[in-house]
Design an enzyme around this catalytic site. Sequence first.
Site, PDB file in Angstrom:
ATOM      1  N   ASN A   9      -3.762   3.869   2.254  1.00  0.00           N
ATOM      2  CA  ASN A   9      -2.706   4.247   1.564  1.00  0.00           C
ATOM      3  C   ASN A   9      -2.984   4.915   0.122  1.00  0.00           C
ATOM      4  O   ASN A   9      -3.070   3.827  -0.627  1.00  0.00           O
ATOM      5  CB  ASN A   9      -1.709   3.305   1.561  1.00  0.00           C
ATOM      6  CG  ASN A   9      -0.447   3.780   0.806  1.00  0.00           C
ATOM      7  OD1 ASN A   9      -0.257   5.010   0.524  1.00  0.00           O
ATOM      8  ND2 ASN A   9       0.667   2.906   0.595  1.00  0.00           N
ATOM      9  N   HIS A  96       7.462   2.007   2.983  1.00  0.00           N
ATOM     10  CA  HIS A  96       6.673   0.982   2.115  1.00  0.00           C
ATOM     11  C   HIS A  96       7.554   0.485   1.240  1.00  0.00           C
ATOM     12  O   HIS A  96       8.759   0.913   0.618  1.00  0.00           O
ATOM     13  CB  HIS A  96       5.688   2.073   1.538  1.00  0.00           C
ATOM     14  CG  HIS A  96       4.549   1.339   0.894  1.00  0.00           C
ATOM     15  ND1 HIS A  96       4.617   0.684  -0.367  1.00  0.00           N
ATOM     16  CD2 HIS A  96       3.600   1.111   1.225  1.00  0.00           C
ATOM     17  CE1 HIS A  96       3.714   0.265  -0.792  1.00  0.00           C
ATOM     18  NE2 HIS A  96       3.072   0.173   0.374  1.00  0.00           N
TER      19      HIS A  96
HETATM   20  P1  13P Z   1      -3.092  -2.944  -2.556  1.00  0.00           P
HETATM   21  O1  13P Z   1      -4.195  -3.011  -1.209  1.00  0.00           O
HETATM   22  O2  13P Z   1      -3.160  -2.303  -3.659  1.00  0.00           O
HETATM   23  O3  13P Z   1      -2.398  -4.293  -2.985  1.00  0.00           O
HETATM   24  O4  13P Z   1      -1.748  -2.176  -1.842  1.00  0.00           O
HETATM   25  C1  13P Z   1      -1.325  -2.530  -0.691  1.00  0.00           C
HETATM   26  C2  13P Z   1      -0.420  -1.411  -0.201  1.00  0.00           C
HETATM   27  O5  13P Z   1       0.981  -1.430  -0.750  1.00  0.00           O
HETATM   28  C3  13P Z   1      -0.863  -0.464   1.012  1.00  0.00           C
HETATM   29  O6  13P Z   1       0.067   0.078   1.296  1.00  0.00           O
END
Ligand code: 13P
Length: 258
Positions: A9, A96
């Site tokens: 993502n 999300h």
């Molecule tokens: P991080 O891996 O930066 O903690 O983000 C996780 C996330 O929100 C993936 O969708």
Amino acid sequence: MRKFYVVGNLKMNMLSREEAAQYLSVLNREVHDKQYQHVTLVVCPSFLYLSQFDDLPEGIAKGAQNLFSEKSGAYTGEISPVMLKNDGVEYVIVGHSERRRYAGETNEMIRGKALSAIRNHLTPIVCIGETKEERHAEETDSVLMLQVKTLFSGFSKSQAENVIVAYEPRWAIGTDVVPTTGEILGVRVLLRKLFTEIFDARTAQRMTILYGGSVKRSFLPAVSWEAGMDGVLVGRESLFPHELVKMMNLFEEEAEKE
Ligand code: 13P
């Protein structure tokens, strides 16, 4: 055959076409001509750069970070599932926690988006997870139960099988704090139980469940296969294409052992 997913993502990062092109060239170079049988990498850049992600190497798919539940019409600023499909997108992240937080998305809205994705032949990656406060109040199970029950209400078994669920505890996103393997395993057991109750054991068994939140290669096993998960949803580390490819390699090796 065991199948894993690594979903990158990229969030609101990469600020120009040039940066996106640079990212792609590193990704292509890292994958080179490796063949992946057991792992799919889904890269989810900003909408603006999706068309640059057309010719991805085999084993890598294009994903979006959001969609709107309607197909077309007077919905200023929204992106239709049909537009995504026609642009070669195969997966879409929905619900999300950053969309829940900054765009006020509710479980009901997310349910509509997930259904719309499925009806338009996209695979939704539906995010669920508890906050830090809920965790401290020992409400993780009840929060996840409510999310799952609302999000999957009215889904048929075959629709449910087409969903990828991402367990992303909100307190683990961007914090470098991750749950223990045992905690993630506990969530996996809970989710399988819930899906068995809502659908049946076969459907629950077939559903793909990922872990997300501060994922790094160094502890990939602990948050994925050792915790019974079918892969990971990666935020910050996905900005480094070589890290994503290394994660793919680790999953491939693990699947070959099983
Ligand atoms: P991080 O891996 O930066 O903690 O983000 C996780 C996330 O929100 C993936 O969708």
